[in-house]
Design a protein around this motif. Structure first.
Motif, PDB file in Angstrom:
ATOM      1  N   SER A 198     -23.564 -80.544  34.263  1.00  0.00           N
ATOM      2  CA  SER A 198     -24.367 -79.345  34.186  1.00  0.00           C
ATOM      3  C   SER A 198     -25.341 -79.439  33.002  1.00  0.00           C
ATOM      4  O   SER A 198     -24.940 -79.837  31.906  1.00  0.00           O
ATOM      5  N   LYS A 211     -30.389 -82.838  36.434  1.00  0.00           N
ATOM      6  CA  LYS A 211     -30.356 -83.566  37.708  1.00  0.00           C
ATOM      7  C   LYS A 211     -31.020 -82.779  38.826  1.00  0.00           C
ATOM      8  O   LYS A 211     -31.562 -83.365  39.754  1.00  0.00           O
ATOM      9  N   ARG A 248     -27.215 -67.586  41.093  1.00  0.00           N
ATOM     10  CA  ARG A 248     -28.007 -67.326  39.888  1.00  0.00           C
ATOM     11  C   ARG A 248     -29.322 -66.726  40.338  1.00  0.00           C
ATOM     12  O   ARG A 248     -29.708 -66.855  41.504  1.00  0.00           O
ATOM     13  N   GLU A 303     -15.723 -83.528  51.211  1.00  0.00           N
ATOM     14  CA  GLU A 303     -14.994 -83.444  49.947  1.00  0.00           C
ATOM     15  C   GLU A 303     -15.119 -82.012  49.467  1.00  0.00           C
ATOM     16  O   GLU A 303     -16.044 -81.303  49.860  1.00  0.00           O
ATOM     17  N   GLY A 356     -17.956 -77.388  47.957  1.00  0.00           N
ATOM     18  CA  GLY A 356     -17.614 -78.387  48.962  1.00  0.00           C
ATOM     19  C   GLY A 356     -18.804 -78.794  49.805  1.00  0.00           C
ATOM     20  O   GLY A 356     -19.762 -78.035  49.986  1.00  0.00           O
ATOM     21  N   GLU A 367     -25.274 -83.948  45.747  1.00  0.00           N
ATOM     22  CA  GLU A 367     -25.366 -83.618  44.313  1.00  0.00           C
ATOM     23  C   GLU A 367     -24.069 -82.917  43.934  1.00  0.00           C
ATOM     24  O   GLU A 367     -23.964 -81.692  44.017  1.00  0.00           O
ATOM     25  N   ILE A 368     -23.075 -83.689  43.561  1.00  0.00           N
ATOM     26  CA  ILE A 368     -21.735 -83.116  43.383  1.00  0.00           C
ATOM     27  C   ILE A 368     -21.081 -83.606  42.089  1.00  0.00           C
ATOM     28  O   ILE A 368     -21.500 -84.607  41.516  1.00  0.00           O
ATOM     29  N   GLU A 369     -20.050 -82.860  41.644  1.00  0.00           N
ATOM     30  CA  GLU A 369     -19.385 -83.246  40.401  1.00  0.00           C
ATOM     31  C   GLU A 369     -18.383 -84.378  40.648  1.00  0.00           C
ATOM     32  O   GLU A 369     -18.226 -84.856  41.780  1.00  0.00           O
ATOM     33  N   GLY A 404     -15.216 -84.511  43.248  1.00  0.00           N
ATOM     34  CA  GLY A 404     -15.711 -84.723  44.607  1.00  0.00           C
ATOM     35  C   GLY A 404     -16.266 -86.132  44.754  1.00  0.00           C
ATOM     36  O   GLY A 404     -16.091 -86.776  45.789  1.00  0.00           O
ATOM     37  N   ARG A 415     -18.633 -75.515  30.358  1.00  0.00           N
ATOM     38  CA  ARG A 415     -19.482 -76.535  30.980  1.00  0.00           C
ATOM     39  C   ARG A 415     -19.678 -77.737  30.059  1.00  0.00           C
ATOM     40  O   ARG A 415     -19.780 -78.862  30.537  1.00  0.00           O
TER      41      ARG A 415
HETATM   42  P1  5GP Z   1     -23.584 -75.356  39.484  1.00  0.00           P
HETATM   43  O1  5GP Z   1     -22.649 -74.188  39.402  1.00  0.00           O
HETATM   44  O2  5GP Z   1     -24.196 -75.681  38.135  1.00  0.00           O
HETATM   45  O3  5GP Z   1     -24.612 -75.190  40.574  1.00  0.00           O
HETATM   46  O4  5GP Z   1     -22.716 -76.624  39.912  1.00  0.00           O
HETATM   47  C1  5GP Z   1     -21.618 -77.028  39.154  1.00  0.00           C
HETATM   48  C2  5GP Z   1     -21.247 -78.448  39.519  1.00  0.00           C
HETATM   49  O5  5GP Z   1     -20.766 -78.494  40.859  1.00  0.00           O
HETATM   50  C3  5GP Z   1     -22.431 -79.410  39.453  1.00  0.00           C
HETATM   51  O6  5GP Z   1     -22.000 -80.614  38.839  1.00  0.00           O
HETATM   52  C4  5GP Z   1     -22.774 -79.630  40.903  1.00  0.00           C
HETATM   53  O7  5GP Z   1     -23.368 -80.898  41.129  1.00  0.00           O
HETATM   54  C5  5GP Z   1     -21.392 -79.569  41.530  1.00  0.00           C
HETATM   55  N1  5GP Z   1     -21.409 -79.332  42.975  1.00  0.00           N
HETATM   56  C6  5GP Z   1     -22.343 -78.715  43.719  1.00  0.00           C
HETATM   57  N2  5GP Z   1     -22.009 -78.750  45.013  1.00  0.00           N
HETATM   58  C7  5GP Z   1     -20.845 -79.444  45.091  1.00  0.00           C
HETATM   59  C8  5GP Z   1     -20.006 -79.849  46.184  1.00  0.00           C
HETATM   60  O8  5GP Z   1     -20.255 -79.606  47.350  1.00  0.00           O
HETATM   61  N3  5GP Z   1     -18.890 -80.536  45.870  1.00  0.00           N
HETATM   62  C9  5GP Z   1     -18.544 -80.849  44.589  1.00  0.00           C
HETATM   63  N4  5GP Z   1     -17.440 -81.546  44.389  1.00  0.00           N
HETATM   64  N5  5GP Z   1     -19.320 -80.491  43.536  1.00  0.00           N
HETATM   65  C10 5GP Z   1     -20.450 -79.805  43.797  1.00  0.00           C
END
Ligand code: 5GP
Length: 192
Positions: free
Chosen positions: A16, A20, A46, A74, A84, A103-105, A108, A150
């Motif tokens: 975060s 990215k 947001r 995932e 997910g 774009e995932i953490e 996942g 975060r």
């Molecule tokens: P944010 O709340 O800042 O949008 O996302 C928090 C984190 O969750 C970020 O690292 C983002 O890339 C990740 N994220 C977003 N969508 C997914 C998803 O479908 N699966 C997983 N595992 N992480 C996700």
């Protein structure tokens, strides 16, 4: 009629505040073969985020219903919310020949590496932890407790960077964007 070649699946991770999302917007503008998978999340939108574009914003019940149907590639819990990747949309886009970015953490990401050992995995790094903290605060969308959570999550995630095939430092936006595009184009050529 010739069959369209299946696209490349890209695992795209970065903590975060690393920028990215900004890199991703540039990638989408620069290369029409790229599609971003839209995730389901239980977190609140947001300001400026649009349902169905940035995320599908769902309730916990809706989220778990799709788990029960085995509908996720995932999923993971991150800072008190679920996120997910819906399986069907990703498969459909790959079959249409698009290069699909997830774009995932990191949790996942590890699940994706298990399922798709050949996935093109890219980890985006901040130039330093100080710059990451500055960016998170400048964004101004989170309260102090969330920022601290975060930052902790970022430190944890960066510990997994070596599991990814490529690490890209987001110092200068243009440089980082070109680096990701080069990595993708090389992988597309190799898959031909
Ligand atoms: P944010 O709340 O800042 O949008 O996302 C928090 C984190 O969750 C970020 O690292 C983002 O890339 C990740 N994220 C977003 N969508 C997914 C998803 O479908 N699966 C997983 N595992 N992480 C996700």
């Amino acid at each position: 009629m010739s069959e369209k070649k299946r696209g490349v699946l890209v695992l795209y991770t970065g903590s975060s505040g690393v920028g990215k999302g900004t890199i991703m917007q540039e990638l989408l503008k620069n290369d029409s073969s790229i599609r971003l998978s839209v995730s389901n999340t239980t977190r609140n939108p947001r300001e400026g985020e649009i349902d169905g574009v940035h995320y599908n914003f769902v309730t916990k019940e809706q989220f778990t219903a799709l788990i029960d149907e085995d509908g996720y590639l995932e999923y993971a819990q991150y800072c008190d919310n679920y996120y997910g990747t819906p399986k069907k949309q990703v498969e459909d886009m790959l079959n249409q020949g698009y290069n699909v970015f997830l774009e995932i953490e990191v949790q996942g990401g590890l699940q994706i590496m298990e399922k798709y050992p050949d996935v093109l995995s890219i980890f985006i790094l901040p130039p330093s932890m100080e710059s990451l903290e500055r960016r998170l605060r400048r964004r101004g969308t989170e309260d102090e407790e969330t920022i601290q959570k975060r930052l902790e999550a970022a430190k944890y995630e960066i510990g997994f960077k070596d599991k990814y095939k490529y690490n890209v430092v987001n110092g200068e936006l243009d440089v980082a964007v070109n680096e990701v595009l080069d990595i993708l184009h090389r992988a597309v050529n190799e898959s031909n």
